[in-house]
Design a protein around this motif. Structure first.
Motif, PDB file in Angstrom:
ATOM      1  N   ASP A  11       0.889  -1.146   0.000  1.00  0.00           N
ATOM      2  CA  ASP A  11       0.000   0.000   0.000  1.00  0.00           C
ATOM      3  C   ASP A  11       0.940   1.213   0.000  1.00  0.00           C
ATOM      4  OD1 ASP A  11      -1.430   2.251   0.883  1.00  0.00           O
ATOM      5  OD2 ASP A  11      -2.873   1.005   1.953  1.00  0.00           O
ATOM      6  N   GLY A  85       3.210  -4.005   8.130  1.00  0.00           N
ATOM      7  CA  GLY A  85       2.019  -4.606   7.523  1.00  0.00           C
ATOM      8  C   GLY A  85       1.668  -4.068   6.152  1.00  0.00           C
ATOM      9  N   ASP A  86       2.137  -2.880   5.800  1.00  0.00           N
ATOM     10  CA  ASP A  86       1.774  -2.334   4.486  1.00  0.00           C
ATOM     11  C   ASP A  86       2.729  -2.758   3.372  1.00  0.00           C
ATOM     12  OD1 ASP A  86       3.629  -0.640   5.695  1.00  0.00           O
ATOM     13  OD2 ASP A  86       2.594   1.225   5.177  1.00  0.00           O
ATOM     14  N   ARG A  88       4.119  -6.586   1.900  1.00  0.00           N
ATOM     15  CA  ARG A  88       4.116  -8.044   2.046  1.00  0.00           C
ATOM     16  C   ARG A  88       4.860  -8.683   0.896  1.00  0.00           C
ATOM     17  NH1 ARG A  88       3.406  -9.829   6.888  1.00  0.00           N
ATOM     18  NH2 ARG A  88       4.509  -7.864   7.058  1.00  0.00           N
ATOM     19  N   PRO A 122     -14.741   5.169   2.667  1.00  0.00           N
ATOM     20  CA  PRO A 122     -13.485   5.469   3.368  1.00  0.00           C
ATOM     21  C   PRO A 122     -12.498   4.300   3.293  1.00  0.00           C
ATOM     22  CG  PRO A 122     -15.262   5.075   4.939  1.00  0.00           C
ATOM     23  CD  PRO A 122     -15.892   5.121   3.577  1.00  0.00           C
ATOM     24  N   PHE A 123     -12.971   3.127   2.836  1.00  0.00           N
ATOM     25  CA  PHE A 123     -12.073   1.978   2.710  1.00  0.00           C
ATOM     26  C   PHE A 123     -11.447   1.911   1.321  1.00  0.00           C
ATOM     27  CE2 PHE A 123     -15.400   0.984   5.778  1.00  0.00           C
ATOM     28  CZ  PHE A 123     -14.617   0.820   6.907  1.00  0.00           C
ATOM     29  N   PHE A 125     -10.742   5.047  -0.499  1.00  0.00           N
ATOM     30  CA  PHE A 125     -10.233   6.347  -0.959  1.00  0.00           C
ATOM     31  C   PHE A 125      -8.720   6.364  -1.159  1.00  0.00           C
ATOM     32  CE2 PHE A 125      -8.020   9.047   2.188  1.00  0.00           C
ATOM     33  CZ  PHE A 125      -8.064   8.218   3.286  1.00  0.00           C
ATOM     34  N   TYR A 127      -7.102   4.121  -2.739  1.00  0.00           N
ATOM     35  CA  TYR A 127      -6.733   3.290  -3.892  1.00  0.00           C
ATOM     36  C   TYR A 127      -7.356   3.724  -5.208  1.00  0.00           C
ATOM     37  CZ  TYR A 127      -5.716   0.641   0.288  1.00  0.00           C
ATOM     38  OH  TYR A 127      -5.267   0.286   1.525  1.00  0.00           O
TER      39      TYR A 127
ATOM     40  N   TYR B  10     -16.169   5.011   8.403  1.00  0.00           N
ATOM     41  CA  TYR B  10     -14.783   5.447   8.584  1.00  0.00           C
ATOM     42  C   TYR B  10     -13.821   4.285   8.704  1.00  0.00           C
ATOM     43  CZ  TYR B  10     -16.705   5.328  13.399  1.00  0.00           C
ATOM     44  OH  TYR B  10     -17.382   4.996  14.542  1.00  0.00           O
ATOM     45  N   ASP B  11     -12.617   4.552   8.263  1.00  0.00           N
ATOM     46  CA  ASP B  11     -11.493   3.657   8.476  1.00  0.00           C
ATOM     47  C   ASP B  11     -10.916   4.074   9.832  1.00  0.00           C
ATOM     48  OD1 ASP B  11      -8.856   2.697   8.662  1.00  0.00           O
ATOM     49  OD2 ASP B  11      -8.658   2.607   6.491  1.00  0.00           O
ATOM     50  N   ASP B  14      -6.584   5.342  11.832  1.00  0.00           N
ATOM     51  CA  ASP B  14      -5.873   6.536  12.283  1.00  0.00           C
ATOM     52  C   ASP B  14      -6.690   7.401  13.246  1.00  0.00           C
ATOM     53  OD1 ASP B  14      -3.737   5.711  10.709  1.00  0.00           O
ATOM     54  OD2 ASP B  14      -4.462   6.791   8.959  1.00  0.00           O
ATOM     55  N   HIS B  56     -13.524   0.151  12.915  1.00  0.00           N
ATOM     56  CA  HIS B  56     -14.060   0.789  11.718  1.00  0.00           C
ATOM     57  C   HIS B  56     -15.583   0.889  11.769  1.00  0.00           C
ATOM     58  CE1 HIS B  56     -10.052  -0.145  10.373  1.00  0.00           C
ATOM     59  NE2 HIS B  56     -10.272  -1.419  10.629  1.00  0.00           N
ATOM     60  N   GLY B  85     -10.544  12.128   4.045  1.00  0.00           N
ATOM     61  CA  GLY B  85     -10.955  10.997   3.211  1.00  0.00           C
ATOM     62  C   GLY B  85     -11.274   9.730   3.974  1.00  0.00           C
ATOM     63  N   ASP B  86     -10.777   9.585   5.197  1.00  0.00           N
ATOM     64  CA  ASP B  86     -11.052   8.358   5.936  1.00  0.00           C
ATOM     65  C   ASP B  86     -12.350   8.420   6.755  1.00  0.00           C
ATOM     66  OD1 ASP B  86      -9.690  10.128   7.585  1.00  0.00           O
ATOM     67  OD2 ASP B  86      -8.315   8.649   8.428  1.00  0.00           O
ATOM     68  N   LEU B 119      -0.312 -15.363   5.214  1.00  0.00           N
ATOM     69  CA  LEU B 119      -0.035 -14.048   4.643  1.00  0.00           C
ATOM     70  C   LEU B 119      -1.344 -13.309   4.421  1.00  0.00           C
ATOM     71  CD1 LEU B 119       2.541 -14.656   1.783  1.00  0.00           C
ATOM     72  CD2 LEU B 119       2.868 -13.191   3.766  1.00  0.00           C
ATOM     73  N   PRO B 122      -1.332  -6.487   1.692  1.00  0.00           N
ATOM     74  CA  PRO B 122      -1.102  -5.182   2.322  1.00  0.00           C
ATOM     75  C   PRO B 122      -2.316  -4.254   2.194  1.00  0.00           C
ATOM     76  CG  PRO B 122       0.125  -5.364   0.267  1.00  0.00           C
ATOM     77  CD  PRO B 122      -0.452  -6.717   0.538  1.00  0.00           C
ATOM     78  N   PHE B 123      -3.293  -4.643   1.357  1.00  0.00           N
ATOM     79  CA  PHE B 123      -4.496  -3.824   1.208  1.00  0.00           C
ATOM     80  C   PHE B 123      -5.589  -4.249   2.185  1.00  0.00           C
ATOM     81  CE2 PHE B 123      -2.318  -4.041  -2.870  1.00  0.00           C
ATOM     82  CZ  PHE B 123      -1.994  -2.702  -3.019  1.00  0.00           C
ATOM     83  N   PHE B 125      -4.620  -5.591   5.496  1.00  0.00           N
ATOM     84  CA  PHE B 125      -4.118  -5.804   6.857  1.00  0.00           C
ATOM     85  C   PHE B 125      -4.707  -4.840   7.875  1.00  0.00           C
ATOM     86  CE2 PHE B 125      -0.953  -2.727   8.488  1.00  0.00           C
ATOM     87  CZ  PHE B 125      -0.919  -1.843   7.430  1.00  0.00           C
ATOM     88  N   ARG B 126      -5.233  -3.701   7.417  1.00  0.00           N
ATOM     89  CA  ARG B 126      -5.866  -2.763   8.351  1.00  0.00           C
ATOM     90  C   ARG B 126      -7.232  -3.237   8.840  1.00  0.00           C
ATOM     91  NH1 ARG B 126      -3.529   0.741   4.717  1.00  0.00           N
ATOM     92  NH2 ARG B 126      -2.371   2.486   5.616  1.00  0.00           N
ATOM     93  N   TYR B 127      -7.838  -4.195   8.116  1.00  0.00           N
ATOM     94  CA  TYR B 127      -9.254  -4.506   8.331  1.00  0.00           C
ATOM     95  C   TYR B 127      -9.529  -5.909   8.840  1.00  0.00           C
ATOM     96  CZ  TYR B 127      -9.027  -0.452   5.318  1.00  0.00           C
ATOM     97  OH  TYR B 127      -8.691   0.761   4.785  1.00  0.00           O
ATOM     98  N   CYS B 236     -15.869  -3.933  12.837  1.00  0.00           N
ATOM     99  CA  CYS B 236     -16.539  -2.869  12.078  1.00  0.00           C
ATOM    100  C   CYS B 236     -18.003  -2.773  12.498  1.00  0.00           C
ATOM    101  CB  CYS B 236     -16.431  -3.177  10.583  1.00  0.00           C
ATOM    102  SG  CYS B 236     -17.060  -1.866   9.516  1.00  0.00           S
TER     103      CYS B 236
END
Lengths: 242, 242
Positions: A11, A85-86, A88, A122-123, A125, A127, B10-11, B14, B56, B85-86, B119, B122-123, B125-127, B236
């Motif tokens: 990412d 984590g961003d 891999r 928001p998930f 934005f 990309y 929202y994400d 952050d 989230h 944006g988030d 594994l 990387p798109f 891993f936040r979720y 979420c």
């Protein structure tokens, strides 16, 4: 000495691009740091595409030469355990002698995502380029096909090169609901080339220029004639072909 | 005076959660800041669920009272233009007198995502919570169904409340490839309740406890008996039901 070949996804949001730079968080930098922890020495890593700040990758390929006793699958797990984590590493293997991620590459495939709607999740934005206004998809798709050629792409780059000829083997726009995806495959890319082509396609979509104006851009080879550069966040390096 | 009802996504990565805190970036904080720019005065916003840091939301609901001359659709566009944006407001409308996003809510639906693989992209891993080891899905699914009840959920919370009884109307685990999704609907949630239930399901999946041990937890009502709290990033807030 072994040559190791890695497929890397990232990412790009929180990176200043692929290439190592002092004082900046770069993908090459964090991969080299992880390797240095494993090997005890700094090992230079070569990437197939030097993606810019904010550009993502699913299938970046990198290679390095090292004396490492770990088996390939152990090394894969160890590197991922040390990477943030961003980033891999999705696959890793020992490559034949002479393999170099950059020099051995035959072509690269990039994808650019536009989301044509007044709102974007928001998930998503990070990309996509969100485009709220109307876009004429058919004209954009027609224009996209015109980039499939071997030509001097200077008009679609930010810098002048001595050898600005690139062969584009695929250049296609697809629509899926509100999503518009541009996929381009070429034997090489000039700086900002994909983003400038996308900027041009958006100008076509808005009705600011005709698809056949693109022929003029190729003939005149002047950057100032082409269109604004689309933002980095919609761009992703999908695959490197060897 | 109008009461405005918003659906907010929202994400949470952050954010230090929903609730405003001095010196911290919170979702309530950024929504109130955007409103303050539009209205010229600070307007308190009520959220249906006070999501924790890193959690989230797709369908958080918020409400506020204000004298704002803009039409609903103008206000929606204006707020989104001022939000980062988030955070996105996906819908906005004037609500009937007496509506309060928190007090009027009948139930809330949360979803927790586990990715059971060595594994994770990387798109993603936040979720998701990435879980590399084996998990017995059938036993976990059986255990998940045991939470569908009206009961004292003290054993599955981080704090002791005077009124710890909650009614869980839905509690289901689903599998889709390597993804495992837990969905729970309840008339209210104690602090860390979903994440503690997920932590318990993971203990079942690893074979550390039997599904029927969950009956003991409910009977003894002691937090120390239950399992580790699963990390925030997999959680979420999907929907608030009125």
């Amino acid at each position: 000495m072994r040559i190791i070949r890695l497929t890397v996804g990232y990412d790009g949001t929180d990176f200043c691009g692929w290439q190592r730079q002092p004082g900046a968080r770069t993908v090459q930098g964090v991969v080299e740091e992880a390797l240095a922890k494993l090997a005890g020495i700094r090992i230079p890593v070569v990437g197939a595409g030097r993606t810019d700040a904010g550009v993502h990758a699913l299938g970046q390929v990198a290679s390095f030469r090292a004396e490492i006793r770990l088996e390939d699958d152990e090394l894969l797990r160890a590197i991922n355990a040390l990477l943030p984590g961003d980033v891999r590493v999705s696959s890793l293997r020992t490559a034949p002698a002479g393999f170099d991620a950059r020099k051995s590459a035959r072509s690269k495939i990039y994808r650019y995502r536009i989301f044509n709607a007044p709102l974007v999740s928001p998930f998503l934005f990070r990309y996509v380029l969100q485009w709220p206004g109307p876009l004429d998809f058919e004209r954009m798709a027609e224009a996209a096909r015109l980039f499939k050629r071997k030509a001097d792409f200077t008009a679609f780059s930010s810098n002048r090169l001595l050898h600005p000829v690139r062969r584009v083997m695929g250049s296609e726009l697809k629509k899926n609901g509100r999503g518009i995806t541009y996929t381009i495959e070429a034997d090489g890319f000039l700086r900002y080339m994909v983003r400038t082509i996308v900027g041009t396609l958006l100008e076509v979509g808005r009705g600011k220029i005709e698809p056949n104006t693109i022929e003029d851009f190729f003939t005149r080879k002047k950057r100032s004639l082409a269109s604004p550069t689309a933002p980095a966040k919609g761009l992703c390096l999908i695959k490197v072909v060897y």
